[in-house]
Design a protein around this motif. Structure first.
Motif, PDB file in Angstrom:
ATOM      1  N   LYS A   1     -40.198 -21.774 -61.760  1.00  0.00           N
ATOM      2  CA  LYS A   1     -39.201 -20.795 -62.191  1.00  0.00           C
ATOM      3  C   LYS A   1     -39.531 -20.387 -63.625  1.00  0.00           C
ATOM      4  CE  LYS A   1     -34.236 -19.957 -62.636  1.00  0.00           C
ATOM      5  NZ  LYS A   1     -32.879 -20.565 -62.595  1.00  0.00           N
ATOM      6  N   MET A   2     -40.262 -19.309 -63.779  1.00  0.00           N
ATOM      7  CA  MET A   2     -40.723 -18.877 -65.092  1.00  0.00           C
ATOM      8  C   MET A   2     -39.578 -18.229 -65.883  1.00  0.00           C
ATOM      9  SD  MET A   2     -43.210 -18.886 -67.198  1.00  0.00           S
ATOM     10  CE  MET A   2     -44.740 -19.100 -66.268  1.00  0.00           C
ATOM     11  N   PRO A   3     -39.263 -18.734 -67.071  1.00  0.00           N
ATOM     12  CA  PRO A   3     -38.200 -18.136 -67.885  1.00  0.00           C
ATOM     13  C   PRO A   3     -38.694 -16.894 -68.620  1.00  0.00           C
ATOM     14  CG  PRO A   3     -39.184 -19.969 -69.063  1.00  0.00           C
ATOM     15  CD  PRO A   3     -39.849 -19.920 -67.713  1.00  0.00           C
ATOM     16  N   ILE A   4     -37.766 -16.099 -69.108  1.00  0.00           N
ATOM     17  CA  ILE A   4     -38.088 -15.000 -70.015  1.00  0.00           C
ATOM     18  C   ILE A   4     -37.525 -15.346 -71.382  1.00  0.00           C
ATOM     19  CG2 ILE A   4     -38.186 -13.257 -68.204  1.00  0.00           C
ATOM     20  CD1 ILE A   4     -35.375 -12.398 -68.984  1.00  0.00           C
ATOM     21  N   ASP A   5     -38.085 -14.773 -72.443  1.00  0.00           N
ATOM     22  CA  ASP A   5     -37.650 -15.142 -73.786  1.00  0.00           C
ATOM     23  C   ASP A   5     -36.354 -14.423 -74.154  1.00  0.00           C
ATOM     24  OD1 ASP A   5     -38.285 -12.559 -74.554  1.00  0.00           O
ATOM     25  OD2 ASP A   5     -39.719 -13.149 -76.113  1.00  0.00           O
ATOM     26  N   VAL A   6     -35.863 -14.666 -75.375  1.00  0.00           N
ATOM     27  CA  VAL A   6     -34.549 -14.151 -75.787  1.00  0.00           C
ATOM     28  C   VAL A   6     -34.525 -12.630 -75.846  1.00  0.00           C
ATOM     29  CG1 VAL A   6     -33.901 -16.242 -77.029  1.00  0.00           C
ATOM     30  CG2 VAL A   6     -35.168 -14.433 -78.221  1.00  0.00           C
ATOM     31  N   ASN A   7     -35.695 -12.005 -75.904  1.00  0.00           N
ATOM     32  CA  ASN A   7     -35.762 -10.540 -75.934  1.00  0.00           C
ATOM     33  C   ASN A   7     -36.037  -9.936 -74.563  1.00  0.00           C
ATOM     34  OD1 ASN A   7     -35.364 -10.254 -78.776  1.00  0.00           O
ATOM     35  ND2 ASN A   7     -37.489 -10.879 -79.109  1.00  0.00           N
ATOM     36  N   GLY A   8     -36.069 -10.783 -73.535  1.00  0.00           N
ATOM     37  CA  GLY A   8     -36.321 -10.295 -72.188  1.00  0.00           C
ATOM     38  C   GLY A   8     -37.798 -10.106 -71.873  1.00  0.00           C
ATOM     39  N   THR A   9     -38.683 -10.665 -72.710  1.00  0.00           N
ATOM     40  CA  THR A   9     -40.120 -10.525 -72.495  1.00  0.00           C
ATOM     41  C   THR A   9     -40.602 -11.524 -71.449  1.00  0.00           C
ATOM     42  OG1 THR A   9     -40.379  -9.887 -74.816  1.00  0.00           O
ATOM     43  CG2 THR A   9     -42.368 -10.480 -73.615  1.00  0.00           C
ATOM     44  N   LYS A  10     -41.354 -11.054 -70.485  1.00  0.00           N
ATOM     45  CA  LYS A  10     -41.862 -11.919 -69.434  1.00  0.00           C
ATOM     46  C   LYS A  10     -43.148 -12.620 -69.874  1.00  0.00           C
ATOM     47  CE  LYS A  10     -39.900  -9.296 -65.585  1.00  0.00           C
ATOM     48  NZ  LYS A  10     -40.191  -8.569 -64.308  1.00  0.00           N
ATOM     49  N   PHE A  11     -43.408 -13.763 -69.264  1.00  0.00           N
ATOM     50  CA  PHE A  11     -44.623 -14.533 -69.510  1.00  0.00           C
ATOM     51  C   PHE A  11     -45.826 -13.773 -68.963  1.00  0.00           C
ATOM     52  CE2 PHE A  11     -47.794 -17.771 -68.656  1.00  0.00           C
ATOM     53  CZ  PHE A  11     -47.661 -18.661 -69.713  1.00  0.00           C
ATOM     54  N   GLU A  12     -46.873 -13.650 -69.762  1.00  0.00           N
ATOM     55  CA  GLU A  12     -48.065 -12.908 -69.351  1.00  0.00           C
ATOM     56  C   GLU A  12     -49.257 -13.855 -69.321  1.00  0.00           C
ATOM     57  OE1 GLU A  12     -47.841  -8.603 -71.096  1.00  0.00           O
ATOM     58  OE2 GLU A  12     -46.899  -9.965 -72.538  1.00  0.00           O
ATOM     59  N   LYS A  13     -49.756 -14.123 -68.133  1.00  0.00           N
ATOM     60  CA  LYS A  13     -50.797 -15.132 -67.951  1.00  0.00           C
ATOM     61  C   LYS A  13     -52.143 -14.733 -68.542  1.00  0.00           C
ATOM     62  CE  LYS A  13     -49.034 -17.682 -63.962  1.00  0.00           C
ATOM     63  NZ  LYS A  13     -49.378 -18.288 -62.666  1.00  0.00           N
ATOM     64  N   GLU A  14     -52.370 -13.448 -68.749  1.00  0.00           N
ATOM     65  CA  GLU A  14     -53.674 -13.034 -69.265  1.00  0.00           C
ATOM     66  C   GLU A  14     -53.880 -13.411 -70.727  1.00  0.00           C
ATOM     67  OE1 GLU A  14     -51.013  -9.297 -69.385  1.00  0.00           O
ATOM     68  OE2 GLU A  14     -51.324 -11.066 -68.110  1.00  0.00           O
ATOM     69  N   PHE A  15     -52.802 -13.715 -71.448  1.00  0.00           N
ATOM     70  CA  PHE A  15     -52.923 -14.153 -72.833  1.00  0.00           C
ATOM     71  C   PHE A  15     -53.362 -15.616 -72.895  1.00  0.00           C
ATOM     72  CE2 PHE A  15     -49.557 -10.829 -73.836  1.00  0.00           C
ATOM     73  CZ  PHE A  15     -50.453  -9.966 -74.455  1.00  0.00           C
ATOM     74  N   ILE A  16     -53.831 -16.048 -74.073  1.00  0.00           N
ATOM     75  CA  ILE A  16     -54.008 -17.475 -74.349  1.00  0.00           C
ATOM     76  C   ILE A  16     -52.642 -17.969 -74.811  1.00  0.00           C
ATOM     77  CG2 ILE A  16     -55.124 -19.207 -75.805  1.00  0.00           C
ATOM     78  CD1 ILE A  16     -57.528 -17.321 -75.988  1.00  0.00           C
TER      79      ILE A  16
END
Length: 329
Positions: free
Chosen positions: A155-170
């Motif tokens: 269950k991937m959370p989103i941050d306080v600004n509503g930004t989703k986790f992006e796997k392509e980043f380090i």
């Protein structure tokens, strides 16, 4: 062997972490676990009012202890009355586990005097064992902290600004607050802004530190996460960054290793007892060496070596060490 345990479940720890699992050593009716949550006001963690339920817990423990062979205060440095030693007895033994840096106490020498009244002292690092012996001539036993491999639903959370986790980043996760070096954390986040593909995910750090980093493009800040969200984001990050100033056992390090996540660690005493060596984990001994690590970071592909290494810290293995320790008393 009848054992009385006394302590609490730290609400800051995830479901499978926390030293309270030591009380599951003996699940029979012979043993009992007293927890502060069962006492008046015992649900006020983080408040000064907790001194009241801690006192009630300690007084009850002292009253019940004579019915047991061993009493183990597994968070004793926090829960017990700081000026009243436990009386020794030939028929009953007392044990305390130390978690924190005793030099940070207001009266460390008084605390050492209290410690001398225990029949057994468990410490969570070999460095702490050597320190107590060399400075205070105080014998202790190093028995590592245990852990349970997490079971969770993705269950991937989103941050306080509503930004989703992006796997392509380090993706680098930073978790917790005790003994954290927030000065180094802020400096390395600022340094990392030169790399558009490095993102730091901040979980469970103090609000005051979050406020200093809020709004930076390479930072994601999260509210309190449930267990599924916590383990999901940790397991999906490429690295776990632990900027520590002091270390014995660290739940976040154990969690990361059980989940095959490489940690970036300071080369300080207390780390080596739990952390896999390089290249499975990465170590820095100065800010310059930390920058060099960041300069070389790339997406990480787990190969199972860290989780294999972590198995030695399963509670079942720690319980075997406890059997030897209790029997020796």
């Amino acid at each position: 062997m009848k054992i009385l345990y006394s302590g609490y479940k730290d609400p800051g720890h995830s479901k499978f972490g926390g030293y309270d699992k030591i009380a599951q050593y003996d699940k029979s009716a012979n043993s009992k676990n007293l927890v502060v949550e069962d006492y008046w006001l015992g649900d006020h963690f983080g408040s000064h009012i907790m001194r009241i339920p801690f006192t009630l817990l300690d007084l009850h423990t002292r009253w019940l202890r004579w019915k047991y062979d061993i009493t183990h205060l597994y968070y004793g440095e926090i829960t017990m009355l700081g000026c009243l030693p436990y009386l020794k007895s030939k028929k009953h033994k007392t044990v305390i586990t130390l978690h924190l840096d005793i030099e940070k106490r207001r009266l460390p020498k008084l605390f050492v005097w209290i410690l001398r009244h225990f029949d057994g002292i468990i410490v969570l690092s070999s460095q702490q064992q050597a320190y107590l012996r060399d400075k205070y001539n105080l014998n202790s036993s190093f028995i590592p902290h245990g852990f349970i491999k997490p079971l969770y639903d993705e269950k991937m959370p989103i941050d306080v600004n509503g930004t989703k986790f992006e796997k392509e980043f380090i993706n680098i996760v930073v978790i917790g607050q005790n003994y954290r070096d927030f000065v180094t954390l802020k400096k390395i986040i600022d340094y990392s802004r030169k790399y558009s593909n490095i993102v730091y995910h901040l979980v469970g750090i103090p609000r005051s530190e979050k406020d200093k980093l809020y709004g930076q493009e390479n930072v994601r800040i999260y509210p309190r996460l449930n267990n599924d969200e916590f383990y999901t984001i940790l397991s999906n990050c490429d690295y776990n960054f632990l900027p520590l100033t002091f270390a014995t056992a660290n739940n976040t390090l154990l969690e990361a290793q059980f989940l095959d996540v490489t940690s970036i660690l300071p080369r300080i005493a207390g780390i080596e007892d739990y952390a896999a060596p390089e290249p499975y984990n990465l170590y820095y001994d100065s800010f310059e060496s930390l920058k060099r690590i960041v300069d070389k970071l790339k997406k990480n592909n787990p190969d199972g070596c860290l989780s294999d290494f972590a198995e030695q810290f399963s509670w079942e293995n720690i319980y075997d060490k406890l059997t030897t320790f209790y029997t020796s008393l």
